[in-house]
Scaffold this active site. Structure first.
Site, PDB file in Angstrom:
ATOM      1  N   SER A  89       0.815  -1.206   0.000  1.00 59.91           N
ATOM      2  CA  SER A  89       0.000   0.000   0.000  1.00 59.91           C
ATOM      3  C   SER A  89       0.856   1.267   0.000  1.00 59.91           C
ATOM      4  O   SER A  89       1.727   1.428   0.846  1.00 59.91           O
ATOM      5  CB  SER A  89      -0.879   0.050   1.254  1.00 59.91           C
ATOM      6  OG  SER A  89      -1.821  -0.973   1.219  1.00 59.91           O
ATOM      7  N   HIS A 133      -3.558   0.167  -5.019  1.00 57.45           N
ATOM      8  CA  HIS A 133      -2.912  -0.939  -5.719  1.00 57.45           C
ATOM      9  C   HIS A 133      -3.277  -0.898  -7.204  1.00 57.45           C
ATOM     10  O   HIS A 133      -4.446  -0.928  -7.554  1.00 57.45           O
ATOM     11  CB  HIS A 133      -3.359  -2.286  -5.135  1.00 57.45           C
ATOM     12  CG  HIS A 133      -2.743  -2.576  -3.811  1.00 57.45           C
ATOM     13  ND1 HIS A 133      -3.067  -3.680  -3.074  1.00 57.45           N
ATOM     14  CD2 HIS A 133      -1.817  -1.927  -3.099  1.00 57.45           C
ATOM     15  CE1 HIS A 133      -2.375  -3.680  -1.947  1.00 57.45           C
ATOM     16  NE2 HIS A 133      -1.607  -2.621  -1.943  1.00 57.45           N
ATOM     17  N   HIS A 184      -4.809  -9.792  -0.428  1.00 56.35           N
ATOM     18  CA  HIS A 184      -4.738 -10.056   1.012  1.00 56.35           C
ATOM     19  C   HIS A 184      -5.683 -11.191   1.390  1.00 56.35           C
ATOM     20  O   HIS A 184      -6.738 -11.369   0.784  1.00 56.35           O
ATOM     21  CB  HIS A 184      -5.148  -8.806   1.803  1.00 56.35           C
ATOM     22  CG  HIS A 184      -4.343  -7.593   1.485  1.00 56.35           C
ATOM     23  ND1 HIS A 184      -4.625  -6.798   0.401  1.00 56.35           N
ATOM     24  CD2 HIS A 184      -3.274  -7.050   2.108  1.00 56.35           C
ATOM     25  CE1 HIS A 184      -3.747  -5.809   0.372  1.00 56.35           C
ATOM     26  NE2 HIS A 184      -2.918  -5.930   1.381  1.00 56.35           N
ATOM     27  N   TYR A 210      -7.656 -11.138   3.802  1.00 57.45           N
ATOM     28  CA  TYR A 210      -8.957 -10.626   4.233  1.00 57.45           C
ATOM     29  C   TYR A 210      -9.926 -10.376   3.078  1.00 57.45           C
ATOM     30  O   TYR A 210     -11.122 -10.197   3.299  1.00 57.45           O
ATOM     31  CB  TYR A 210      -8.806  -9.345   5.073  1.00 57.45           C
ATOM     32  CG  TYR A 210      -8.166  -8.159   4.364  1.00 57.45           C
ATOM     33  CD1 TYR A 210      -8.841  -7.443   3.373  1.00 57.45           C
ATOM     34  CD2 TYR A 210      -6.893  -7.729   4.705  1.00 57.45           C
ATOM     35  CE1 TYR A 210      -8.262  -6.366   2.735  1.00 57.45           C
ATOM     36  CE2 TYR A 210      -6.305  -6.651   4.083  1.00 57.45           C
ATOM     37  CZ  TYR A 210      -6.989  -5.967   3.091  1.00 57.45           C
ATOM     38  OH  TYR A 210      -6.406  -4.906   2.464  1.00 57.45           O
ATOM     39  N   GLU A 211      -9.431 -10.373   1.840  1.00 56.02           N
ATOM     40  CA  GLU A 211     -10.340 -10.048   0.732  1.00 56.02           C
ATOM     41  C   GLU A 211     -11.384 -11.145   0.529  1.00 56.02           C
ATOM     42  O   GLU A 211     -12.563 -10.852   0.353  1.00 56.02           O
ATOM     43  CB  GLU A 211      -9.540  -9.788  -0.547  1.00 56.02           C
ATOM     44  CG  GLU A 211      -8.759  -8.471  -0.455  1.00 56.02           C
ATOM     45  CD  GLU A 211      -7.784  -8.267  -1.592  1.00 56.02           C
ATOM     46  OE1 GLU A 211      -8.170  -8.450  -2.758  1.00 56.02           O
ATOM     47  OE2 GLU A 211      -6.616  -7.929  -1.304  1.00 56.02           O
ATOM     48  N   ALA A 213       2.707  -1.816   4.293  1.00 53.97           N
ATOM     49  CA  ALA A 213       2.428  -0.737   5.232  1.00 53.97           C
ATOM     50  C   ALA A 213       2.084  -1.406   6.554  1.00 53.97           C
ATOM     51  O   ALA A 213       1.425  -2.453   6.567  1.00 53.97           O
ATOM     52  CB  ALA A 213       1.256   0.092   4.740  1.00 53.97           C
ATOM     53  N   MET A 261      -1.438  -6.658   7.826  1.00 53.32           N
ATOM     54  CA  MET A 261      -2.422  -7.621   7.313  1.00 53.32           C
ATOM     55  C   MET A 261      -1.928  -8.354   6.070  1.00 53.32           C
ATOM     56  O   MET A 261      -2.735  -8.875   5.297  1.00 53.32           O
ATOM     57  CB  MET A 261      -3.727  -6.884   6.973  1.00 53.32           C
ATOM     58  CG  MET A 261      -4.287  -6.022   8.092  1.00 53.32           C
ATOM     59  SD  MET A 261      -5.687  -5.060   7.500  1.00 53.32           S
ATOM     60  CE  MET A 261      -5.926  -3.920   8.872  1.00 53.32           C
ATOM     61  N   SER A 262      -0.628  -8.365   5.845  1.00 57.06           N
ATOM     62  CA  SER A 262      -0.134  -8.962   4.589  1.00 57.06           C
ATOM     63  C   SER A 262       1.205  -9.657   4.794  1.00 57.06           C
ATOM     64  O   SER A 262       1.617  -9.943   5.916  1.00 57.06           O
ATOM     65  CB  SER A 262       0.017  -7.863   3.525  1.00 57.06           C
ATOM     66  OG  SER A 262       1.082  -7.003   3.854  1.00 57.06           O
ATOM     67  N   ASN A 312       1.445   4.356  10.855  1.00 57.78           N
ATOM     68  CA  ASN A 312       0.715   4.799  12.057  1.00 57.78           C
ATOM     69  C   ASN A 312       1.272   4.087  13.284  1.00 57.78           C
ATOM     70  O   ASN A 312       1.904   3.037  13.162  1.00 57.78           O
ATOM     71  CB  ASN A 312      -0.784   4.448  11.938  1.00 57.78           C
ATOM     72  CG  ASN A 312      -1.010   2.966  11.678  1.00 57.78           C
ATOM     73  OD1 ASN A 312      -0.850   2.498  10.553  1.00 57.78           O
ATOM     74  ND2 ASN A 312      -1.351   2.236  12.715  1.00 57.78           N
ATOM     75  N   HIS A 364      -7.772   3.555   6.475  1.00 61.85           N
ATOM     76  CA  HIS A 364      -6.984   3.238   5.277  1.00 61.85           C
ATOM     77  C   HIS A 364      -6.454   4.526   4.645  1.00 61.85           C
ATOM     78  O   HIS A 364      -5.336   4.560   4.104  1.00 61.85           O
ATOM     79  CB  HIS A 364      -7.832   2.452   4.273  1.00 61.85           C
ATOM     80  CG  HIS A 364      -7.043   1.973   3.098  1.00 61.85           C
ATOM     81  ND1 HIS A 364      -5.974   1.101   3.224  1.00 61.85           N
ATOM     82  CD2 HIS A 364      -7.131   2.260   1.761  1.00 61.85           C
ATOM     83  CE1 HIS A 364      -5.455   0.867   2.024  1.00 61.85           C
ATOM     84  NE2 HIS A 364      -6.139   1.561   1.124  1.00 61.85           N
TER      85      HIS A 364
HETATM   86  N1  HPA Z   1      -2.661  -2.588  11.788  1.00 58.89           N
HETATM   87  C1  HPA Z   1      -2.786  -3.507  10.804  1.00 58.89           C
HETATM   88  N2  HPA Z   1      -2.432  -3.253   9.550  1.00 58.89           N
HETATM   89  C2  HPA Z   1      -1.930  -2.059   9.263  1.00 58.89           C
HETATM   90  C3  HPA Z   1      -1.780  -1.062  10.238  1.00 58.89           C
HETATM   91  C4  HPA Z   1      -2.169  -1.354  11.568  1.00 58.89           C
HETATM   92  O1  HPA Z   1      -2.070  -0.520  12.496  1.00 58.89           O
HETATM   93  N3  HPA Z   1      -1.257   0.028   9.601  1.00 58.89           N
HETATM   94  C5  HPA Z   1      -1.084  -0.322   8.304  1.00 58.89           C
HETATM   95  N4  HPA Z   1      -1.497  -1.573   8.080  1.00 58.89           N
END
Ligand code: HPA
Length: 271
Positions: free
Chosen positions: A28, A59, A81, A83-84, A111, A206-207, A230, A242
């Protein structure tokens, strides 16, 4: 394997005779690195059977083949991912295609949220190990003894060292940490983040982890970078979103692009 063969046929038609040395997955907000590729071919995922459908904002969904800093690379601009659709092996064909194309090594990027005060939004972290918190494997259903993949040195020490050297030489502050894979797409609760800290993770996302497992199953050495977008849940008053991920990924883009270019300039086949 037939989808991989179909992909190979498409790629060989578009970039005849091109054998990439390094495969790369851009996460990302990192897609712009593909603009640095002196491209020979750019192929939409739609034309590559079994490659991920472009899903998440940011993406592009393209495979770009060409040169960066004199090294031949194959770059996935975008990934899929777990989760998709709840499928952990959604990147299997893409990773197997890297191997079948002749890639010797992989670089994965993502990310991530940071659980370390020193590594705030905009920093870059070298992933030195991971914790799979999802309870699933992209190798569910795989056959043969090869499926019992040794994960003790999943992140190649030599490639990690080369990344550290490239960072120092280019004034990139490179943090290091253990990445916890959470299923998403929801972010974590503050209690989950406190638990992950106790378990020994410094980054959360998440990846990437399924790709690491798939790559090791293929015998591909790899290294991985997180862009910190973050502080993890509960560590900052800023709400998680996001949009924030995409915005803050841009802050580190310069550093990551310099780092990747420098790494590729002095790239050697991992021993
Ligand atoms: N948690 C999970 N996935 C993420 C985060 C997060 O804080 N930031 C970017 N992808």
């Amino acid at each position: 394997m037939s989808q991989v063969n179909d992909c190979l046929a498409v790629i060989k038609k578009a970039a005849s005779g091109f054998v990439p040395q390094v495969g790369m997955v851009l996460g990302s907000g990192l897609g712009t690195f593909a603009d640095q590729v002196n491209a020979i071919a750019s192929i939409s995922f739609d034309d590559l059977p079994g490659f991920p459908q472009a899903g998440v904002g940011g993406h592009a969904g393209r495979l770009v083949l060409g040169h960066v800093s004199g090294t031949r690379i194959a770059v996935l601009q975008g990934r899929a991912h777990y989760y998709e659709h709840g499928q952990a092996d959604v990147m299997a064909v893409a990773i197997q295609t890297f191997k079948a194309l002749g890639c010797e090594a992989l670089i994965l990027t993502n990310a991530a949220g940071s659980m370390v005060t020193d590594a705030g939004p905009g920093s870059v972290m070298l992933i030195t190990d991971h914790i799979n918190m999802t309870g699933v494997s992209p190798l569910f259903g795989a056959q043969g003894n090869q499926r019992f993949v040794d994960m003790t040195q999943a992140y190649h020490h030599g490639m990690n060292d080369a990344m550290r050297i490239a960072a120092t030489a280019n004034n990139v502050a490179l943090h290091e940490g253990v990445y916890a894979w959470m299923c998403g797409p929801h972010f974590e609760t503050p209690a989950e983040i406190r638990a992950l800290k106790v378990l020994g993770a410094q980054a959360v996302g998440m990846s990437t982890v399924p790709e690491v497992i798939l790559a090791r199953h293929q015998g591909l050495p790899l290294c991985a970078l997180s862009i910190v977008t973050n502080y993890a849940a509960g560590m900052s008053p800023t709400p998680l979103s996001h949009e924030q991920t995409m915005e803050y990924a841009k802050m580190a883009t310069d550093d990551v692009e310099r780092l990747l270019s420098a790494f590729l300039a002095s790239y050697e086949v991992p021993a």
